[in-house]
Design a protein around this motif. Structure first.
Motif, PDB file in Angstrom:
ATOM      1  N   LYS A  28      -3.112   0.890 -10.166  1.00  0.00           N
ATOM      2  CA  LYS A  28      -4.305   0.979  -9.262  1.00  0.00           C
ATOM      3  C   LYS A  28      -4.485   0.444  -7.877  1.00  0.00           C
ATOM      4  CE  LYS A  28      -5.867   3.224 -13.843  1.00  0.00           C
ATOM      5  NZ  LYS A  28      -6.391   1.858 -14.925  1.00  0.00           N
ATOM      6  N   TRP A  29      -4.906   0.888  -6.970  1.00  0.00           N
ATOM      7  CA  TRP A  29      -5.316   0.294  -5.865  1.00  0.00           C
ATOM      8  C   TRP A  29      -6.387  -0.297  -4.900  1.00  0.00           C
ATOM      9  CZ3 TRP A  29      -2.158  -2.188  -2.051  1.00  0.00           C
ATOM     10  CH2 TRP A  29      -2.406  -2.030  -0.499  1.00  0.00           C
ATOM     11  N   PRO A  48       0.817   2.628  -5.162  1.00  0.00           N
ATOM     12  CA  PRO A  48      -0.197   3.919  -5.949  1.00  0.00           C
ATOM     13  C   PRO A  48       0.821   4.567  -5.861  1.00  0.00           C
ATOM     14  CG  PRO A  48      -0.418   2.280  -3.446  1.00  0.00           C
ATOM     15  CD  PRO A  48       0.649   1.831  -3.629  1.00  0.00           C
ATOM     16  N   LYS A  49       2.432   4.162  -5.503  1.00  0.00           N
ATOM     17  CA  LYS A  49       3.025   5.894  -6.243  1.00  0.00           C
ATOM     18  C   LYS A  49       3.792   5.288  -8.116  1.00  0.00           C
ATOM     19  CE  LYS A  49       4.280   7.236  -1.204  1.00  0.00           C
ATOM     20  NZ  LYS A  49       5.996   7.053  -0.427  1.00  0.00           N
ATOM     21  N   MET A  50       4.099   3.969  -7.358  1.00  0.00           N
ATOM     22  CA  MET A  50       3.715   3.431  -9.043  1.00  0.00           C
ATOM     23  C   MET A  50       2.920   3.639 -10.435  1.00  0.00           C
ATOM     24  SD  MET A  50       6.327   0.232  -8.394  1.00  0.00           S
ATOM     25  CE  MET A  50       7.061   0.144  -9.347  1.00  0.00           C
ATOM     26  N   GLY A  51       2.020   3.641  -9.544  1.00  0.00           N
ATOM     27  CA  GLY A  51       1.063   4.078 -10.947  1.00  0.00           C
ATOM     28  C   GLY A  51       0.149   2.605 -10.693  1.00  0.00           C
ATOM     29  N   SER A  93       1.137  -1.197  -0.162  1.00  0.00           N
ATOM     30  CA  SER A  93       0.574   0.108   0.183  1.00  0.00           C
ATOM     31  C   SER A  93       0.649   0.844  -0.025  1.00  0.00           C
ATOM     32  CB  SER A  93      -0.842  -0.232   0.856  1.00  0.00           C
ATOM     33  OG  SER A  93       0.010   0.071   1.967  1.00  0.00           O
ATOM     34  N   GLU A  94       2.545   1.278   0.452  1.00  0.00           N
ATOM     35  CA  GLU A  94       2.895   2.635   0.156  1.00  0.00           C
ATOM     36  C   GLU A  94       3.678   2.326  -1.064  1.00  0.00           C
ATOM     37  OE1 GLU A  94       3.668   4.459   2.841  1.00  0.00           O
ATOM     38  OE2 GLU A  94       3.417   4.443   4.824  1.00  0.00           O
ATOM     39  N   VAL A  95       4.061   1.559  -1.061  1.00  0.00           N
ATOM     40  CA  VAL A  95       4.037   1.613  -2.947  1.00  0.00           C
ATOM     41  C   VAL A  95       4.050   1.669  -3.521  1.00  0.00           C
ATOM     42  CG1 VAL A  95       6.698   0.015  -3.932  1.00  0.00           C
ATOM     43  CG2 VAL A  95       6.816   0.238  -1.773  1.00  0.00           C
ATOM     44  N   HIS A 144      12.830   1.775   0.568  1.00  0.00           N
ATOM     45  CA  HIS A 144      11.863   1.534  -0.771  1.00  0.00           C
ATOM     46  C   HIS A 144      12.254   0.051  -1.353  1.00  0.00           C
ATOM     47  CE1 HIS A 144       9.758   1.598  -4.489  1.00  0.00           C
ATOM     48  NE2 HIS A 144       9.287   2.343  -3.665  1.00  0.00           N
TER      49      HIS A 144
END
Length: 372
Positions: free
Chosen positions: A65-66, A60-63, A56-58, A258
């Motif tokens: 979709k959650w 979404p920041k990579m594009g 959940s941390e990583v 990370h």
């Protein structure tokens, strides 16, 4: 230039961030298919604690979709959080049905665990193709149940094939991130040797406390890079500040690394101390670093110990039981590994772990074959 086919994939699973990342790398660089990638998971790592999952941390920041799935699980001990956890099971299944109907994926790829189970069952009921990837030597309960609902079980190790229908299973290895695969094998140990200690993304309090107790002795001999997790990080910083100025630079506490940065730490390390989750063992095998593995003792089917035992047989690891873990014992095991470093750090052309180097690409090819 031919237009790429467009397909949608839902990935899911628990404790599989790095194997999933390695697979996502290949999906994103697919020359023939443009993948719309979703991750179905839970944001909360532990019941009753405000600790977020690495996914959940990583992701979404990579594009990626959650999709948030309420995840229920059987806990080792009955606590005030157990009932709340169990009540999430039907909600997780209902949410999985709802989200799969909305997203309409061409395929679901599960990396297993209690988080992936409701998504797998829901996909099967909706006639969506499902592939399960099993990372460990020994299969867990959730993956055993999941295997009855999938089109294909993709395994990391031949030893786990006894738990699956051979007609619907294949061994391809455990995906390892390309950045980790690029870490160079060391020809000689550092002076001082660099010891990387990790309990996984959330840390391991038992290992942390042992390091804290042995810290003054360790920093007199070694450079210690210590990934503590969020809970013990402030204590580690206080201990760092209390060290003499002469040895303080030899201790580097880090809360969270990370996954895409872990290769930089591996490059510095001469040996690794940590749990023996399947992804950790695969990465350490790939970089040819000696390791001291401390398996989680309460895992239901003892898969961490079996992962570590395979690494011991391969010759690059020492297995240290948590029940035997003391500051003095850990210091002695580190000294033993340092003495035998040359033998333990060598490249092994016949290693069973070598299949991991192409595992992500081979897994994606199977995904493409089974997608709608």
């Amino acid at each position: 230039m031919r237009n790429k086919d467009k397909k949608t994939i839902v990935l899911t699973g628990g404790h599989a961030a790095t194997a999933a990342l390695a697979t996502i790398e290949v999906l994103k660089h697919d020359a023939n298919v443009e993948w719309d990638i979703y991750w179905a998971g839970t944001a909360k790592a532990m019941e009753g604690k405000r600790v977020r999952t690495l996914e959940s941390e990583v992701f979404p920041k990579m594009g990626i979709k959650w999709i948030d799935i309420p995840a229920g699980r059987l806990q080792r001990k009955f606590t005030r959080h157990s009932i709340a956890s169990l009540t999430k099971v039907p909600f997780g299944f209902a949410r999985s049905i709802k989200e799969l109907l909305r997203v309409k994926p061409d395929i679901v790829l599960s990396f297993g665990g209690f988080i992936g189970l409701p998504v797998v069952v829901a996909a099967r009921l909706l006639s969506i193709p499902v592939i399960l990837h099993e990372q460990t030597v020994e299969v867990g309960l959730a993956n055993k149940i999941s295997s009855y609902f999938v089109n294909l079980s993709v395994l990391s190790r031949h030893a786990s094939q006894k738990h699956f229908n051979k007609k619907y299973s294949v061994v391809v290895g455990n995906p390892v991130m390309s950045s980790v695969l690029r870490v160079k094998t060391k020809k000689s140990i550092g002076s001082p040797a660099a010891v990387f200690v990790t309990g996984g993304s959330r840390g391991a309090s038992v290992i942390n406390e042992t390091i804290f107790s042995a810290l003054k002795e360790l920093v007199n001999k070694y450079k210690v890079i210590h990934q503590t997790g969020a809970i013990d990080y402030e204590k580690a910083k206080r201990l760092q500040d209390s060290l003499p100025s002469s040895t303080r630079p030899n201790y580097e506490p880090i809360s969270l690394i990370h996954p895409l940065e872990i290769s930089k730490v591996y490059s510095k390390a001469d040996l690794v101390i940590g749990r023996s989750g399947a992804n950790t063992v695969s990465e350490i095998a790939a970089i040819n670093r000696p390791a001291i593995f401390i398996p989680i003792p309460w895992v239901r089917y003892d898969e961490q110990r079996k992962n570590a035992q395979l690494a011991v047989r391969e010759g690059f690891a020492v297995l240290l039981e948590q029940a035997e873990l003391t500051p003095d014992k850990l210091v002695k095991e580190i000294e033993r590994v340092v003495v035998n470093w040359g033998r333990m750090a060598k490249i092994r052309p016949e290693s069973e772990f070598n299949v991991d180097r192409d595992a992500a690409s081979n897994l994606v090819e199977l995904v493409k074959k089974h997608a709608k």
